[in-house]
Design an enzyme around this catalytic site. Structure first.
Site: not given
Ligand code: NDP
Length: 298
Positions: A58, A102, A125
């Site tokens: 990422k 994460q 997200d």
């Protein structure tokens, strides 16, 4: 005798590369015309190798698109309060437009508490209930990246989804539910199936668009697929191989399904690469919204 047809694979790598190219062009334009450099912060708790690899990729993709990348690492023993402190700092930092913690986090940390702590405007997200609610209400929202990738790939083979039967197997907040919402917003007739669904093979056989997001290798068999259907396989499962290296496989028995489907995403190389591409898209969207600029055409 009819010749058996083989489904056309949907190339997720190429689709993701094209999205990333558009993101890079948009980032360059924003920097040139508005002095705005979108920034994405990724927080990793612990040292799970798969999570660390995701975080690295990422970060690399963010930098490659011309954006600012911030990485915060906490030890596996970090407390929830320590993680929430980091989130609070990132919420307050004007150079950070997107925050991603994460998942999964270690057991001493409640993932819902973390999701709730992220400023919904920076929630790239798309997991904050405010964004989930906005998506369900048809309002502009930050939408989870993998579902955005699924929709993008589906639309790459269907000019319109109106009236098509879509079956989504799996109802997680991260994948199944938002995929269903996106398909519904495109006027598909959506069935959301799960572990309690009765006669799942028959339900799947109705689908013009079949999305598998289960986490069970090869669970969706070839005879569950309607002839000509578009199959989007979200599953990423590592299975053992004789050489001990293991390999990645999806939730769909590809070799069987490709003989029946019209189009199908492979694993790897299907949905996976689009997830990071749409993380970048979400970061640019969040940056534009924060700066009061119109939503980018991405
Ligand atoms: P979850 O474990 O959160 O959800 C799995 C869903 O599958 C649940 O809704 C569950 O139903 C359903 N399910 C489980 N067993 C069955 C069954 N036998 N029949 C029907 N439904 C079943 O997983 P995620 O949604 O997070 O992920 C799904 C898959 O997608 C995983 O393989 C994951 O690795 C992959 N993934 C890939 C990404 C990518 O970038 N390509 C990103 C995110 C995930 P119930 O709710 O009833 O328990």
């Amino acid at each position: 005798m009819t010749t058996p047809t083989i489904a056309r694979p949907i190339d997720g790598k190429a689709a993701a590369a094209a999205v990333r190219e558009k993101v890079a062009a948009e980032v360059a334009r924003l920097s040139r015309e508005n002095g705005l450099v979108p920034g994405l912060a990724v927080v990793l708790v612990g040292d799970d190798p798969a999570s660390a690899a995701y975080v690295r990729s990422k970060g690399k993709a963010t930098v490659a698109a011309g954006m600012r990348s911030f990485e915060h690492r906490l030890p596996a023993s970090a407390s929830q309060a320590e993680l929430l402190d980091v989130v609070a700092l990132l919420n307050a930092d004007p150079t950070v437009h997107g925050i991603l913690v994460q998942l999964p986090v270690p057991p001493q940390i409640d993932p819902h508490a973390v999701i709730m702590a992220i400023d919904p405007r920076k929630d790239v997200d798309g997991l904050h209930p405010e964004n989930a609610g906005r998506l369900a209400s048809g309002l502009p929202a930050l939408v989870p990246c993998t579902p955005l990738g699924c929709l993008h790939l589906t639309k790459s083979v269907h000019s319109s989804l109106a009236g098509l039967e879509a079956v989504v197997v799996g109802r997680s907040n991260l994948v199944g539910k938002p995929v269903a919402q996106l398909l519904l917003a495109e006027n598909a007739t959506v069935t959301l199936a799960h572990s309690k669904t009765r006669d799942l093979p028959a339900v799947c056989r109705r689908a013009d668009i079949l999305v598998a997001a289960v986490g069970k290798p090869g669970m969706i068999r070839g005879d569950w697929v309607k002839p000509g259907a578009t199959v989007i396989d979200v599953g990423i499962n590592r299975v053992a191989t004789d050489d001990g290296k293991g390999r990645l496989t999806g939730d769909v028995a590809y070799d069987e399904a490709e003989k029946v489907a019209g189009h199908i995403t492979p694993v790897p190389g299907g949905v996976g690469p689009t997830t990071v591409a749409f993380l970048l898209v979400n970061t640019v969207r969040a940056a534009c919204a924060a700066a009061g600029l119109p939503a980018p055409a991405l």
